[in-house]
Design an enzyme around this catalytic site. Structure first.
Site, mmCIF file in Angstrom:
data_model
loop_
_atom_site.group_PDB
_atom_site.id
_atom_site.type_symbol
_atom_site.label_atom_id
_atom_site.label_comp_id
_atom_site.label_asym_id
_atom_site.label_seq_id
_atom_site.Cartn_x
_atom_site.Cartn_y
_atom_site.Cartn_z
ATOM 1 N N SER A 165 -22.589 4.065 4.096
ATOM 2 C CA SER A 165 -22.384 5.292 3.325
ATOM 3 C C SER A 165 -22.338 6.551 4.192
ATOM 4 O O SER A 165 -23.241 6.812 4.993
ATOM 5 C CB SER A 165 -23.520 5.413 2.307
ATOM 6 O OG SER A 165 -23.677 6.748 1.892
ATOM 7 N N ASN A 166 -21.289 7.344 3.966
ATOM 8 C CA ASN A 166 -21.183 8.645 4.644
ATOM 9 C C ASN A 166 -22.153 9.649 4.045
ATOM 10 O O ASN A 166 -22.662 10.522 4.741
ATOM 11 C CB ASN A 166 -19.747 9.169 4.516
ATOM 12 C CG ASN A 166 -18.758 8.241 5.191
ATOM 13 O OD1 ASN A 166 -18.933 7.919 6.364
ATOM 14 N ND2 ASN A 166 -17.756 7.790 4.462
#
Ligand SMILES: Cc1ncc(COP(=O)(O)O)c(C=O)c1O
Length: 331
Positions: free
Chosen positions: A75-76
């Site tokens: 996840s960014n």
């Protein structure tokens, strides 16, 4: 118009608005631009920094000293939350679905460097991961801590409502009458915020959403729900905001996070023509969508168009580590 809403600056000024001259030469289109939200001084950049400006401001208002965020290991949003926490001197707890991988690459490696506490929840779906995050916040609060749960889509969408104004100002000062903006269609906050900002400013634009996750009706419903929330929160009606929106389903292929031949080629095309990088989940399919729109004439050669690069590039390392074929396929 949104200046009164609490925001903590994490971007240190506008992100670059850049002309794509070699792509113009390649496609025969006269005016192609990129809004480079992958370029920022904090945490290697990305769209979630704009959301975090509003999330951390809300955390501050509530007197919180710890950010809690849940997401996939790649996840960014988790990486940028950890980076914002580091910069602001807050603690950060990340809850990942799945089990710890043998080697941490990409965002997971960066999260460790950023000093976040990382917990793996085992094989849980997105709903269960969200429930576990809320439970973690309750338990921390009961133990006398002051955690803030990152992720409210309406608060997060404010970042792109603001970004619409930033982009409009940059285009104006470059003397460009921008007519098209192309961005990923996914969970909705970026898209809804951008459409809301365009509506408030009455921009004469078509906003092309290249779906990378959901079918068109679900994407549309998500966006509509967030826009309604923005109208309530900001107290400003968006009128007929939907008229600018076009949803494109032709790049989704086998589904979220699963590359297509066009998206794999887009990563190489962008790198080789313009010298910057895309990742395989969001930006590659969006860029492939831009190329298809140029090719079909849906974006006519005379109408200035902008690719909104939402970032996520650190995930590329993990994606290629998992599927080395992605690089081979791009040759
Ligand atoms: C690089 C990148 N682009 C686009 C998106 C989609 O943004 P949204 O969730 O606002 O639709 C994400 C979401 O994590 C992302 O990381």
């Amino acid at each position: 118009m949104l200046e009164n809403l609490p925001r903590i600056d994490l971007l240190d000024g506008p992100t670059p608005f850049q002309r794509l001259r070699r792509l113009e030469a390649e496609t025969g289109h006269g005016a192609l631009w990129a809004k480079r939200d992958d370029v920022a001084a904090l945490g290697l950049g990305g769209n979630k920094l704009r959301s975090l400006e509003y999330w951390v401001a809300e955390a501050g208002q509530r007197g919180c000293d710890m950010l809690v965020v849940a997401g996939a290991p790649e996840s960014n949003q988790c990486r940028l939350t950890a980076a914002a926490a580091a910069r602001l001197g807050l603690e950060c707890l990340i809850l990942h679905g799945g089990n710890p991988p043998e080697s941490a690459v990409g965002n997971l490696m960066l999260n460790r460097l950023l000093g976040a506490e990382i917990r793996f929840l085992g094989p849980v779906d997105e709903d269960e991961r969200g429930r576990r995050a809320r439970t973690a916040v309750e338990e921390l609060t009961a133990a006398g801590r002051r955690p803030y749960l990152v992720g409210d889509p309406v608060v997060g969408a404010l970042g792109y409502a603001r970004a619409a104004g930033e982009l409009a100002r940059q285009a104006r000062s470059a003397g460009v009458a921008l007519r098209h903006v192309v961005l990923p269609g996914s969970m909705g906050p970026t898209e809804a915020g951008f459409l809301y900002g365009c509506a408030l400013l009455d921009l004469d634009l078509t906003v092309h959403l290249v779906s990378v996750e959901y079918q068109a009706d679900e994407l549309q419903a998500r966006i509509a729900g967030i826009v309604a929330g923005l109208e309530r929160r900001a107290g400003l009606p968006a009128g007929d905001w939907q008229r600018r929106m076009t949803i494109h389903m032709d790049q989704l292929g086998p589904g979220y996070g699963r590359p297509t031949p066009e998206s794999v080629a887009a990563v190489a095309t962008c790198a080789r023509l313009e010298g910057f990088f895309l990742e395989h989940t969001y930006t590659a399919k969006t860029f492939a969508g831009l190329l298809a729109l140029l090719d079909s004439g849906a974006i006519p050669a005379g109408e200035p168009a902008c690719f909104l690069h939402t970032g996520g590039v650190p995930a590329l390392f993990g994606q290629v580590a998992d599927q080395p074929g992605l690089v081979a396929a791009a040759r």
